[in-house]
Every structure is written in C-alpha cells, then in structure tokens.
Design a protein around this motif. Sequence first.
Motif, PDB file in Angstrom:
ATOM      1  N   VAL A 262      12.460   7.806  -3.732  1.00 23.09           N
ATOM      2  CA  VAL A 262      12.667   9.124  -4.324  1.00 23.09           C
ATOM      3  C   VAL A 262      12.480   8.870  -5.807  1.00 23.09           C
ATOM      4  N   VAL A 263      11.453   9.526  -6.390  1.00 25.66           N
ATOM      5  CA  VAL A 263      11.002   9.154  -7.716  1.00 25.66           C
ATOM      6  C   VAL A 263      10.500  10.394  -8.459  1.00 25.66           C
ATOM      7  N   ASP A 264      10.507  10.331  -9.785  1.00 29.08           N
ATOM      8  CA  ASP A 264       9.891  11.401 -10.569  1.00 29.08           C
ATOM      9  C   ASP A 264       8.420  11.503 -10.172  1.00 29.08           C
TER      10      ASP A 264
ATOM     11  N   SER B 216       0.830  -1.206   0.000  1.00 26.83           N
ATOM     12  CA  SER B 216       0.000   0.000   0.000  1.00 26.83           C
ATOM     13  C   SER B 216       0.865   1.257   0.000  1.00 26.83           C
ATOM     14  N   LEU B 217       0.430   2.221  -0.809  1.00 27.34           N
ATOM     15  CA  LEU B 217       1.063   3.534  -0.817  1.00 27.34           C
ATOM     16  C   LEU B 217       0.673   4.206   0.486  1.00 27.34           C
ATOM     17  N   ASN B 218       1.666   4.576   1.287  1.00 21.39           N
ATOM     18  CA  ASN B 218       1.415   5.122   2.608  1.00 21.39           C
ATOM     19  C   ASN B 218       1.402   6.635   2.590  1.00 21.39           C
ATOM     20  N   SER B 219       2.287   7.248   1.800  1.00 22.52           N
ATOM     21  CA  SER B 219       2.329   8.704   1.705  1.00 22.52           C
ATOM     22  C   SER B 219       3.035   9.110   0.424  1.00 22.52           C
ATOM     23  N   ALA B 220       2.759  10.334  -0.012  1.00 29.58           N
ATOM     24  CA  ALA B 220       3.417  10.881  -1.195  1.00 29.58           C
ATOM     25  C   ALA B 220       3.420  12.393  -1.087  1.00 29.58           C
ATOM     26  N   SER B 221       4.579  12.991  -1.326  1.00 25.77           N
ATOM     27  CA  SER B 221       4.659  14.455  -1.327  1.00 25.77           C
ATOM     28  C   SER B 221       5.833  14.891  -2.182  1.00 25.77           C
ATOM     29  N   GLY B 222       5.675  16.064  -2.797  1.00 25.53           N
ATOM     30  CA  GLY B 222       6.751  16.627  -3.594  1.00 25.53           C
ATOM     31  C   GLY B 222       7.922  17.010  -2.709  1.00 25.53           C
TER      32      GLY B 222
ATOM     33  N   ALA C   7      13.196   5.490  -9.892  1.00 27.81           N
ATOM     34  CA  ALA C   7      13.127   5.227  -8.452  1.00 27.81           C
ATOM     35  C   ALA C   7      14.461   4.847  -7.822  1.00 27.81           C
ATOM     36  N   PHE C   8      14.829   5.599  -6.790  1.00 28.08           N
ATOM     37  CA  PHE C   8      15.863   5.176  -5.838  1.00 28.08           C
ATOM     38  C   PHE C   8      15.099   4.813  -4.584  1.00 28.08           C
ATOM     39  N   ILE C   9      15.424   3.653  -3.997  1.00 27.86           N
ATOM     40  CA  ILE C   9      14.627   3.128  -2.886  1.00 27.86           C
ATOM     41  C   ILE C   9      15.523   2.757  -1.715  1.00 27.86           C
TER      42      ILE C   9
ATOM     43  N   SER D 166       9.465  13.404  -6.070  1.00 25.53           N
ATOM     44  CA  SER D 166       8.599  13.167  -4.918  1.00 25.53           C
ATOM     45  C   SER D 166       9.200  12.111  -4.010  1.00 25.53           C
ATOM     46  N   LEU D 167       8.793  12.171  -2.760  1.00 33.14           N
ATOM     47  CA  LEU D 167       9.116  11.155  -1.762  1.00 33.14           C
ATOM     48  C   LEU D 167       7.827  10.380  -1.545  1.00 33.14           C
TER      49      LEU D 167
END
Length: 140
Positions: free
Chosen positions: A127-129, A34-40, A71-73, A48-49
């Motif tokens: 950390v992703v586009d 599940s996607l937990n959070s996303a923000s620029g 993506a860098f993870i 975005s993180l």
Amino acid sequence: MKSLAALAVGVALIISSASADDSHQIKTGGANVSLNSASGIPNLPGKSLKTVLVKYEPGASSPPHTHAKSAFILAYVLEGEVTIAINGQPARNYRRGEFWTENPGDHHQVSANASKTNPAQILAIFVVDTADTELTIFAR
C-alpha cells in the motif's frame, strides 16, 4: 493477524494466474523481482495497491534495501522458505504460508532463499503513494 494472512492468500490466488509485465522486472543476483499488478484504491485517494512477485533461485538473495517511503508491505511466502532480517533484528526463516509486515522506512538487511536446492517465492503486497514508482531502493 489471521485476517491479514487470509487477505494475502486471496490476493495471491487472484493474481497467481496473471502474467508479470516484463518491463517491470529486475534481476538481482539469483532473485527475479517483478511488478505483478498495480491499481488505485478508490476510497484512499492518492494511494495504490501494488503487488510484487519475488522468485529466488536456490541459494539466491537480494542485496540490502529499503522501499518507497510511503510503503506499508505485507509479504507472503508462496513457495519454499526465505530468511528475512529487518531493522537489525535477528534473521528469521519464513515458510510457505507464513507472512511478515514492513513499515515505511524499514531497512531490509537480509532477504534470501533459505534453501540451496529448492526455489522460493514471495508475494509482496504494497500500500503505497500512487506517485511512488520506485518501490525498492537497493543499498549502493
């Protein structure tokens, strides 16, 4: 490397009380993703993180996959123990409190709960586009 672990713990503590959005959940076998959070990221335009919580039932695994090309993870084990193999390297077990990183283009061949009796959880920090909405691409 200790600073990366500290960052992962900090992010885990910040979002551990946040509820995941059901519209961004994937169930694959015994793994719930599940996607937990996303923000620029303010000082990195276009980036975005995003955080993803992966919950493995005992003995569960995810199919082989890659991630968004940008993506860098950093993946941090919150609970239990997981078995991970990336880019043809030998599988390795990671326990609670340990982490690994994945670079853009890496192929994640094994991602599994190492225990047949206990659950496991990982927090993946991307950390992703910003435009990348499909974070995980399962092998077909």
